[in-house]
Design a protein around this motif. Structure first.
Motif, PDB file in Angstrom:
ATOM      1  N   ASN A  13      33.965  69.811  46.526  1.00  0.00           N
ATOM      2  CA  ASN A  13      35.209  69.449  45.520  1.00  0.00           C
ATOM      3  C   ASN A  13      34.450  68.547  44.328  1.00  0.00           C
ATOM      4  O   ASN A  13      34.899  67.364  44.102  1.00  0.00           O
ATOM      5  CB  ASN A  13      35.880  68.729  46.655  1.00  0.00           C
ATOM      6  N   ARG A  14      33.966  69.268  43.711  1.00  0.00           N
ATOM      7  CA  ARG A  14      33.163  68.792  42.254  1.00  0.00           C
ATOM      8  C   ARG A  14      34.167  68.069  41.706  1.00  0.00           C
ATOM      9  O   ARG A  14      34.540  66.755  40.999  1.00  0.00           O
ATOM     10  CB  ARG A  14      31.715  69.686  41.734  1.00  0.00           C
ATOM     11  N   ALA A  15      35.014  69.247  41.445  1.00  0.00           N
ATOM     12  CA  ALA A  15      36.155  68.605  39.971  1.00  0.00           C
ATOM     13  C   ALA A  15      36.482  67.464  39.871  1.00  0.00           C
ATOM     14  O   ALA A  15      36.641  66.237  39.198  1.00  0.00           O
ATOM     15  CB  ALA A  15      37.133  69.764  39.729  1.00  0.00           C
ATOM     16  N   GLY A  16      37.280  66.757  41.227  1.00  0.00           N
ATOM     17  CA  GLY A  16      37.668  65.784  41.549  1.00  0.00           C
ATOM     18  C   GLY A  16      36.841  64.857  41.272  1.00  0.00           C
ATOM     19  O   GLY A  16      37.170  63.515  40.529  1.00  0.00           O
ATOM     20  N   ALA A  17      35.568  64.538  41.771  1.00  0.00           N
ATOM     21  CA  ALA A  17      34.282  63.337  41.724  1.00  0.00           C
ATOM     22  C   ALA A  17      34.518  63.500  40.602  1.00  0.00           C
ATOM     23  O   ALA A  17      34.204  62.337  39.778  1.00  0.00           O
ATOM     24  CB  ALA A  17      32.990  63.519  42.666  1.00  0.00           C
ATOM     25  N   ILE A  18      33.963  64.313  39.536  1.00  0.00           N
ATOM     26  CA  ILE A  18      33.840  64.238  38.003  1.00  0.00           C
ATOM     27  C   ILE A  18      34.452  63.676  37.397  1.00  0.00           C
ATOM     28  O   ILE A  18      34.478  63.092  36.532  1.00  0.00           O
ATOM     29  CB  ILE A  18      33.112  65.760  37.630  1.00  0.00           C
ATOM     30  N   LEU A  19      36.288  63.457  37.595  1.00  0.00           N
ATOM     31  CA  LEU A  19      36.966  63.543  36.836  1.00  0.00           C
ATOM     32  C   LEU A  19      36.736  61.948  36.643  1.00  0.00           C
ATOM     33  O   LEU A  19      37.220  61.050  36.446  1.00  0.00           O
ATOM     34  CB  LEU A  19      38.282  63.876  37.147  1.00  0.00           C
ATOM     35  N   VAL A  20      36.845  61.464  38.118  1.00  0.00           N
ATOM     36  CA  VAL A  20      36.780  60.196  38.405  1.00  0.00           C
ATOM     37  C   VAL A  20      35.741  59.620  37.719  1.00  0.00           C
ATOM     38  O   VAL A  20      35.883  58.113  37.569  1.00  0.00           O
ATOM     39  CB  VAL A  20      37.075  59.751  40.073  1.00  0.00           C
TER      40      VAL A  20
END
Lengths: 402, 442
Positions: A13-20
């Motif tokens: 679940n890259r997207a969430g981590a990248i956003l944060v």
């Protein structure tokens, strides 16, 4: 440490981590630079003026009738003001320190524009100036009443004696004691130092030589002068109202220019730009930190909610509550660290850009270190509650479908 | 289709009211901070002369000290004010369509019939063309005529506020005020006029108060009226009287010229250069030839009316908005994925990926619009609070932070654009999700 499984779960679940991480990076860049600039403005604003600036007020007195006895007016007004209850002392002034309006000229240690030189903010005043401004003398004494003169003409000259600030004394005479020394204006008029003020700021707080001040015992020419009045602490508002009434009553045929201004308000006005900057920056800093914490909290909660089965399975095969908490805390620490790493580059870049573009001083690295540590703490605090929640997932969840 | 998407968006908001409110709030805060900083930035960056600003010029000649440049930070600049002699000489040219010289002074005015409390009126010494060149609106009367400049005749134009103080706001044309022991006849009363930034006199503060009275320039030397604004000197000169002061190298005057064609602009620049070269022969202008002719925009930039602090704050505000948006992207993503089964059902019933994408983008747009409106309102409240706070000790508070409806529209446009950008990835992501997996679990 179980870094590898955490990483592989993150990659799913890259997207969430990248956003944060991105959010943390920008936050670090903003916070570090904002706190640094705010800090500098606060230091600038917090510099002492050297005067009793909370208990002084001032106003213009203008005469307009032909052949009006200006000198007599000042003397009578001063006699009246100095005996009023609540007044410590009063003095006529050509302009007011901290007001943004003032006069300065160049002085030299030798005639014919030779020797050391320095500009000084000068004020035309009388023998009550030291007491009325609440400045401290570190050497010498205040003017004698007989020193005070009045020259209605325009010709360039100075009273033969002056009281100067330590800032001006240091600029002219370096480390030698200034008391008793003589300095000169640009056409060679001599001025002897009879007193040295420990510290005093002049009119323009943005000027790097604001602490170079000279008081000269002469009344302002031209039929207009300011009066500066120092009151006992806490009595300024009452005295301001009384003074206006008393002066109008003594002689209505001149103008007491309203509004009468407190020196504390002039000071606030002079620093208005700096305090606006400080207020804006610290508001943004506070908000941005809250938002980052919310972002971290949101992502952690989301991750915990989507992984209840995985957590249940881990608990069922023997992981302790401690391990689950540690797993989520580590995961968050990793995301924060990536954000912080990128943020360091952003912060340095932004700091450099601000310093070249807007002539702000270059970012101090201690602030960056502080910012990094701070964000790690914020990140861990924000992840704490979701991690605790994860630990409460029962091992039985492993066997349920949803 | 769009209205159907709107209905779906509203249904989605009702499903997660908390999360929706959080997103709107996130955008709103970012927008509010932008609104406040944008307001102070746009007030400073405004060109109050509008299109006329391109034909109005401020000459600047380098009459300064041979050993020190006028501006330590930008050594190539010439002084922002003129000496009396140079102002007169630049005014003497026949090239400009219209021209003026001016400075700020003031003193106590009285009414001959004692009908007014004697008080100080900040006064602008200038010439007739001032009113025409700067499009100054009149309530009563008009400017003095050309020959009043030369005489000079004792005439005066009052501002609207000053006329209210002195004559209760009635038509005072033909009445008189006493100033400096002389009687001045009122020929005109201005309507409300407050160009901000005060471009024709930025050296005394770009947001400084307007003058209350306007008097023909030639009275300055006659009545020996000194400057009630900045005066800067560099040269050692014996100044024993007002005439010495006028002849000195001290600068406190401004000149403006109207040059409608580029030929005239070139000709006037050449006139300035020739004048300075001629003065050099007489031992003045010790620095290298360094003259400028600024139009209003150039003049505001040369004087750094938009301060570094304005720019720095605006930059930070937009960085903050970026954080809020990244946050919103995350929240939108979580929200959309949460509702993925619903999108799965829609896909299974025949909606294309593109439909799902547009549906979710519409939802983002609505969130952003709501955030923009709330943010704009918060921003207005912020400006109001700042003005209330600063107004206590800063006269300029209201002028530095004007209420401007345009700013509200700008931030809403920013919010919607930003919201749609923020929605792109989550909407694309949800559109791409395979419907089957969601249907199976159900």
């Amino acid at each position: 440490m179980e870094i590898r499984p955490i990483l592989s779960a993150l990659m799913r679940n890259r997207a969430g981590a990248i956003l944060v991480a991105l959010q943390i990076a920008i936050t670090l860049a903003i916070v570090v630079n904002a706190v640094y600039v705010t800090q500098q403005r606060l230091v600038h604003i917090g510099r002492p003026s050297g005067m009793d600036d909370q208990n002084i007020f001032s106003f213009w007195v203008n005469t307009y009738e032909k052949d009006y006895d200006y000198l007599g007016m000042v003397n009578a007004d001063m006699a009246l003001l100095r005996q009023m209850p609540g007044v410590i002392d009063a003095t006529p002034m050509s302009q007011m320190p901290l007001s943004g309006s003032g006069s300065s000229t160049q002085f030299y240690t030798q005639p014919d524009k030779k020797g050391e030189k320095s500009p000084a903010n000068y004020y035309l005043t009388d023998d009550h100036a030291v007491q009325s401004l609440g400045v401290k003398l570190s050497a010498g004494k205040t003017f004698n009443a007989s020193d005070v003169e009045y020259k209605p003409t325009q010709e360039q000259s100075w009273a033969p004696v002056a009281i100067i600030s330590t800032g001006l004394a240091k600029a002219l005479f370096k480390d030698e004691p200034a008391l008793g020394k003589t300095f000169y204006d640009d056409i060679g008029n001599p001025i002897r130092v009879v007193g040295v003020i420990e510290h005093m700021q002049g009119s323009w707080v943005g000027w790097d030589k604001v602490d170079r001040v000279m008081l000269t015992p002469r009344l302002n020419p031209g039929g207009s002068t300011m009066y500066a009045i120092r009151t006992r602490p806490g009595e300024i508002d009452r005295v301001m109202a009384d003074v206006e009434v008393a002066l109008r009553k003594r002689d209505p045929n001149r103008v007491i220019a309203t509004p009468i201004k407190k020196m504390s308000d002039m000071k606030l006005q002079s620093y208005a730009g700096d305090s606006l900057m400080a207020v804006t920056l610290s508001t943004v800093t506070g908000l941005v930190l809250v938002f980052s914490a919310l972002g971290i909290f949101g992502l952690a909660t989301f991750n915990v909610n989507t992984r209840t089965r995985q957590i249940g399975t881990r608990r069922a095969v023997g992981a302790r509550k401690r391990d689950i908490v540690r797993y989520f805390m580590t995961e968050n620490w990793l995301i924060t660290s990536i954000g912080v790493l990128v943020g360091c580059c952003l912060a340095l870049g932004a700091g450099f850009w601000l310093s070249t573009q807007y002539q702000l001083p270059r970012l101090d690295l201690y602030y960056l270190i502080g910012g990094v540590l701070g964000l790690w703490v914020v990140g861990q605090l924000a992840a704490w509650q979701p991690s605790r929640k994860a630990a409460k997932v029962s091992p039985a969840m492993a066997t349920r479908t949803v | 289709m769009f209205s159907y998407y709107l209905r779906l968006a509203l249904a989605s908001f009702r499903r997660n009211p908390g999360l929706t409110a959080l997103m709107i709030f996130a955008i709103a805060l970012g927008i509010a901070v932008c609104m406040v900083t944008l307001t102070s930035y746009r007030a400073a960056a405004h060109n109050p002369a509008g299109e006329r600003g391109a034909v109005l010029f401020a000459p600047s000649v380098d009459s300064w000290d041979p050993e020190n440049s006028y501006d330590k930070d930008n050594k190539s600049l010439a002084p922002d004010l003129l000496t009396y002699r140079d102002a007169k000489a630049l005014y003497a040219s026949d090239i400009p369509d219209r021209k003026l010289i001016t400075y700020r002074t003031g003193d106590i005015y009285t009414r001959p019939d004692k009908g007014m409390d004697p008080h100080y009126i900040p006064t602008r010494m200038t010439s007739r063309d001032f009113f025409g060149m700067f499009d100054v609106p009149f309530l009563y009367g008009g400017p003095w005529d050309g020959k009043a400049d030369e005489g000079p005749e004792p005439v005066i134009v009052l501002s609207k506020e000053e006329n209210k103080k002195a004559f209760g706001g009635e038509n005072s044309v033909g009445k008189t005020l006493n100033w400096k022991g002389r009687e001045f006849r009122i020929v005109g009363v201005l309507d409300a006029w407050e160009p901000m930034p005060k471009f024709f006199d930025v050296s005394n503060g770009a947001f400084h108060e307007m003058e209350g009275a306007y008097v023909p320039f030639a009275w300055g030397p006659i009545l020996e009226l000194g400057s009630h604004g900045n005066t800067n000197c560099w040269k050692t000169e014996t100044i024993n009287n007002f005439q010495d002061f006028l002849n000195s190298e001290c600068i406190w005057f401004a000149a403006w010229v109207e040059l409608r064609t580029s030929e005239k602009q070139r000709a006037y620049k050449a006139y300035m250069d020739n004048y300075v070269l001629d003065q050099k022969k007489h031992g003045r202008f010790p620095r290298p030839l360094n003259n400028y002719l600024y139009d209003v925009d150039g003049w505001l930039k040369r004087n750094k009316v938009v301060e570094d602090d304005n720019k720095a704050m605006l930059t930070l505000a937009f960085a903050f908005l970026a954080v809020c948006l990244v946050n919103t992207v995350g929240l939108l993503l979580a929200k959309f994925l949460n509702a993925a089964p619903i999108a799965g059902v829609r896909r299974a019933l025949g909606a294309s990926r593109r439909d799902i994408f547009w549906q979710h983008l519409t939802e983002s747009g609505v969130v952003a619009l709501a955030g923009g409106v709330v943010g704009g309102i918060l921003g207005v409240l912020g400006i109001w609070a700042l003005r209330a706070w600063y107004g206590r000790f800063v006269d300029e508070a209201a002028r530095v932070l004007p209420f401007d409806g345009k700013n509200f529209l700008i931030v809403i446009a920013i919010a919607v654009t930003a919201g749609l950008l923020a929605g792109l990835y989550p909407a694309w992501r949800i559109g791409r999700a395979a419907p089957a997996s969601y249907l199976k679990v159900q």
